[in-house]
Design a protein around this motif. Structure first.
Motif, PDB file in Angstrom:
ATOM      1  N   ALA A  18      26.399 -10.970 -46.562  1.00 39.68           N
ATOM      2  CA  ALA A  18      27.169 -12.219 -46.493  1.00 39.68           C
ATOM      3  C   ALA A  18      27.420 -12.647 -45.044  1.00 39.68           C
ATOM      4  CB  ALA A  18      28.492 -12.064 -47.240  1.00 39.68           C
ATOM      5  N   ILE A  19      27.630 -11.680 -44.149  1.00 44.56           N
ATOM      6  CA  ILE A  19      27.863 -12.034 -42.744  1.00 44.56           C
ATOM      7  C   ILE A  19      26.587 -12.605 -42.130  1.00 44.56           C
ATOM      8  CG2 ILE A  19      28.520 -11.187 -40.458  1.00 44.56           C
ATOM      9  CD1 ILE A  19      30.205  -9.005 -41.937  1.00 44.56           C
ATOM     10  N   PHE A  20      25.447 -11.959 -42.396  1.00 43.35           N
ATOM     11  CA  PHE A  20      24.184 -12.489 -41.868  1.00 43.35           C
ATOM     12  C   PHE A  20      23.883 -13.869 -42.456  1.00 43.35           C
ATOM     13  CE2 PHE A  20      22.738  -8.277 -40.215  1.00 43.35           C
ATOM     14  CZ  PHE A  20      22.295  -8.709 -38.979  1.00 43.35           C
ATOM     15  N   ALA A  21      24.175 -14.066 -43.747  1.00 45.08           N
ATOM     16  CA  ALA A  21      23.961 -15.386 -44.355  1.00 45.08           C
ATOM     17  C   ALA A  21      24.879 -16.415 -43.691  1.00 45.08           C
ATOM     18  CB  ALA A  21      24.210 -15.323 -45.861  1.00 45.08           C
ATOM     19  N   HIS A  22      26.119 -16.037 -43.420  1.00 36.28           N
ATOM     20  CA  HIS A  22      27.057 -16.938 -42.751  1.00 36.28           C
ATOM     21  C   HIS A  22      26.530 -17.348 -41.370  1.00 36.28           C
ATOM     22  CE1 HIS A  22      30.697 -18.567 -40.941  1.00 36.28           C
ATOM     23  NE2 HIS A  22      30.604 -17.648 -39.993  1.00 36.28           N
TER      24      HIS A  22
ATOM     25  N   ASN B   8      23.687 -19.835 -41.955  1.00 34.07           N
ATOM     26  CA  ASN B   8      24.181 -21.100 -42.505  1.00 34.07           C
ATOM     27  C   ASN B   8      25.041 -21.866 -41.497  1.00 34.07           C
ATOM     28  OD1 ASN B   8      22.767 -20.541 -44.851  1.00 34.07           O
ATOM     29  ND2 ASN B   8      24.541 -19.684 -45.900  1.00 34.07           N
ATOM     30  N   SER B   9      25.740 -21.162 -40.613  1.00 35.62           N
ATOM     31  CA  SER B   9      26.484 -21.834 -39.534  1.00 35.62           C
ATOM     32  C   SER B   9      25.525 -22.527 -38.589  1.00 35.62           C
ATOM     33  CB  SER B   9      27.339 -20.830 -38.758  1.00 35.62           C
ATOM     34  OG  SER B   9      28.376 -20.336 -39.563  1.00 35.62           O
ATOM     35  N   ARG B  10      24.420 -21.851 -38.276  1.00 32.49           N
ATOM     36  CA  ARG B  10      23.409 -22.476 -37.419  1.00 32.49           C
ATOM     37  C   ARG B  10      22.922 -23.785 -38.039  1.00 32.49           C
ATOM     38  NH1 ARG B  10      19.325 -17.435 -36.125  1.00 32.49           N
ATOM     39  NH2 ARG B  10      20.618 -16.328 -34.602  1.00 32.49           N
ATOM     40  N   LEU B  11      22.747 -23.784 -39.344  1.00 34.97           N
ATOM     41  CA  LEU B  11      22.255 -24.991 -40.018  1.00 34.97           C
ATOM     42  C   LEU B  11      23.246 -26.138 -39.885  1.00 34.97           C
ATOM     43  CD1 LEU B  11      20.687 -23.510 -43.297  1.00 34.97           C
ATOM     44  CD2 LEU B  11      19.677 -23.749 -41.009  1.00 34.97           C
ATOM     45  N   VAL B  12      24.527 -25.838 -39.964  1.00 37.26           N
ATOM     46  CA  VAL B  12      25.559 -26.871 -39.784  1.00 37.26           C
ATOM     47  C   VAL B  12      25.474 -27.427 -38.372  1.00 37.26           C
ATOM     48  CG1 VAL B  12      28.065 -27.285 -39.650  1.00 37.26           C
ATOM     49  CG2 VAL B  12      27.113 -25.956 -41.549  1.00 37.26           C
TER      50      VAL B  12
ATOM     51  N   HIS C 262      17.607 -34.669 -35.794  1.00 28.82           N
ATOM     52  CA  HIS C 262      16.163 -34.909 -35.701  1.00 28.82           C
ATOM     53  C   HIS C 262      15.361 -33.620 -35.882  1.00 28.82           C
ATOM     54  CE1 HIS C 262      17.615 -33.869 -31.693  1.00 28.82           C
ATOM     55  NE2 HIS C 262      16.384 -33.423 -31.424  1.00 28.82           N
ATOM     56  N   LEU C 263      16.025 -32.458 -35.795  1.00 27.68           N
ATOM     57  CA  LEU C 263      15.336 -31.186 -35.989  1.00 27.68           C
ATOM     58  C   LEU C 263      15.400 -30.783 -37.461  1.00 27.68           C
ATOM     59  CD1 LEU C 263      16.668 -29.174 -32.910  1.00 27.68           C
ATOM     60  CD2 LEU C 263      14.448 -30.318 -33.171  1.00 27.68           C
ATOM     61  N   LYS C 264      14.322 -30.209 -37.927  1.00 26.28           N
ATOM     62  CA  LYS C 264      14.246 -29.778 -39.330  1.00 26.28           C
ATOM     63  C   LYS C 264      15.070 -28.506 -39.521  1.00 26.28           C
ATOM     64  CE  LYS C 264      11.141 -28.513 -42.995  1.00 26.28           C
ATOM     65  NZ  LYS C 264       9.906 -27.862 -43.342  1.00 26.28           N
ATOM     66  N   CYS C 265      15.915 -28.528 -40.531  1.00 24.60           N
ATOM     67  CA  CYS C 265      16.717 -27.354 -40.857  1.00 24.60           C
ATOM     68  C   CYS C 265      15.965 -26.478 -41.851  1.00 24.60           C
ATOM     69  CB  CYS C 265      18.049 -27.756 -41.504  1.00 24.60           C
ATOM     70  SG  CYS C 265      19.338 -28.121 -40.332  1.00 24.60           S
ATOM     71  N   PRO C 266      15.927 -25.179 -41.597  1.00 29.12           N
ATOM     72  CA  PRO C 266      15.378 -24.272 -42.614  1.00 29.12           C
ATOM     73  C   PRO C 266      16.313 -24.244 -43.825  1.00 29.12           C
ATOM     74  CG  PRO C 266      15.783 -23.129 -40.521  1.00 29.12           C
ATOM     75  CD  PRO C 266      16.327 -24.511 -40.393  1.00 29.12           C
ATOM     76  N   ALA C 267      15.868 -23.627 -44.884  1.00 28.00           N
ATOM     77  CA  ALA C 267      16.684 -23.515 -46.093  1.00 28.00           C
ATOM     78  C   ALA C 267      17.878 -22.598 -45.840  1.00 28.00           C
ATOM     79  CB  ALA C 267      15.838 -22.967 -47.232  1.00 28.00           C
ATOM     80  N   PRO C 268      19.007 -22.897 -46.477  1.00 29.00           N
ATOM     81  CA  PRO C 268      20.174 -22.019 -46.340  1.00 29.00           C
ATOM     82  C   PRO C 268      19.938 -20.693 -47.069  1.00 29.00           C
ATOM     83  CG  PRO C 268      20.641 -23.794 -47.880  1.00 29.00           C
ATOM     84  CD  PRO C 268      19.283 -24.066 -47.309  1.00 29.00           C
ATOM     85  N   LEU C 269      20.760 -19.723 -46.762  1.00 28.53           N
ATOM     86  CA  LEU C 269      20.704 -18.430 -47.437  1.00 28.53           C
ATOM     87  C   LEU C 269      21.842 -18.313 -48.435  1.00 28.53           C
ATOM     88  CD1 LEU C 269      19.969 -16.000 -44.456  1.00 28.53           C
ATOM     89  CD2 LEU C 269      18.441 -16.511 -46.378  1.00 28.53           C
TER      90      LEU C 269
ATOM     91  N   SER D 205      15.877 -12.010 -42.311  1.00 29.55           N
ATOM     92  CA  SER D 205      15.205 -11.886 -41.021  1.00 29.55           C
ATOM     93  C   SER D 205      14.329 -13.110 -40.750  1.00 29.55           C
ATOM     94  CB  SER D 205      14.361 -10.606 -41.002  1.00 29.55           C
ATOM     95  OG  SER D 205      13.671 -10.483 -39.791  1.00 29.55           O
ATOM     96  N   ALA D 206      13.557 -13.518 -41.749  1.00 27.90           N
ATOM     97  CA  ALA D 206      12.692 -14.699 -41.586  1.00 27.90           C
ATOM     98  C   ALA D 206      13.523 -15.961 -41.378  1.00 27.90           C
ATOM     99  CB  ALA D 206      11.785 -14.854 -42.805  1.00 27.90           C
ATOM    100  N   ALA D 207      14.605 -16.111 -42.131  1.00 33.38           N
ATOM    101  CA  ALA D 207      15.468 -17.290 -41.994  1.00 33.38           C
ATOM    102  C   ALA D 207      16.110 -17.335 -40.607  1.00 33.38           C
ATOM    103  CB  ALA D 207      16.546 -17.284 -43.081  1.00 33.38           C
TER     104      ALA D 207
END
Length: 184
Positions: free
Chosen positions: A55-59, A62-66, A74-81, A92-94
């Motif tokens: 959960a911490i790694f996902a956070h 996902n914070s980076r995505l925000v 203008h930058l493409k966001c990867p999928a959330p975890l 790791s890939a995300a």
């Protein structure tokens, strides 16, 4: 006395960008040495309401995505975890993808170019927007370092001693060299 802020010098800018790259190298190092049994284990004394390492790694991701979505749309966001479903390999890939986009965002934000696209930093709708720049970098780096410390602490509390296997998160020169970087 308040001094007028100016864009970072090229050397400082490069050092900050490279430091953020090493920040992700530290995360990747932990992910690669983490015992899979620790991934979803509940922290001691938390009774199903504490954040697992997953959960911490996902956070973090996902914070980076925000940050990217709000500060560099203008930058493409990867999928959330999904913190309840993501695997170490997926995480790791995300993280590699979101770190790449954060590096692109920081490169623009720390630029002195008059036509730079990243001019503000938003940590989310719950707080005020900041001008893009050094403060943005400092927040991003310290946020990740804080949670990396939590990850190491939870792993230690669960008797999974990551740093016994790899003290590399503290060996910046080695990480810098492995990444092919020169500025520090």
């Amino acid at each position: 006395m308040v001094r007028k802020l100016t864009p970072a010098s090229p050397n400082l800018r490069d050092a900050l960008i490279q430091t953020y790259a090493i920040n992700d190298a530290m995360n990747q190092l932990i992910l690669s040495h983490l015992d899979p049994h620790a991934w979803r284990a509940q922290p001691p004394g938390q009774r199903d309401n504490g954040r697992t390492i997953a959960a911490i790694f996902a956070h973090l991701h996902n914070s980076r995505l925000v940050w990217i979505k709000n500060s560099a749309p203008h930058l493409k966001c990867p999928a959330p975890l999904d913190p309840d479903r993501c695997t170490i390999k997926q995480t790791s890939a995300a993280h590699r993808k979101s770190a790449t986009q954060c590096l692109r965002m920081l490169t623009d934000a720390l630029s002195a170019a008059p036509d730079r696209r990243v001019t503000k930093f938003s940590r989310g709708s719950w707080t005020r927007t900041w001008p893009a720049g050094g403060t943005m970098f400092a927040y991003m780096f310290s946020h990740e370092a804080h949670h990396r410390g939590q990850i190491l602490m939870v792993a230690h509390q669960l008797s999974y001693r990551i740093l016994d296997k790899t003290p590399g998160v503290w060996h910046w020169e080695k990480l810098w060299k492995q990444a092919g970087l020169t500025t520090r």
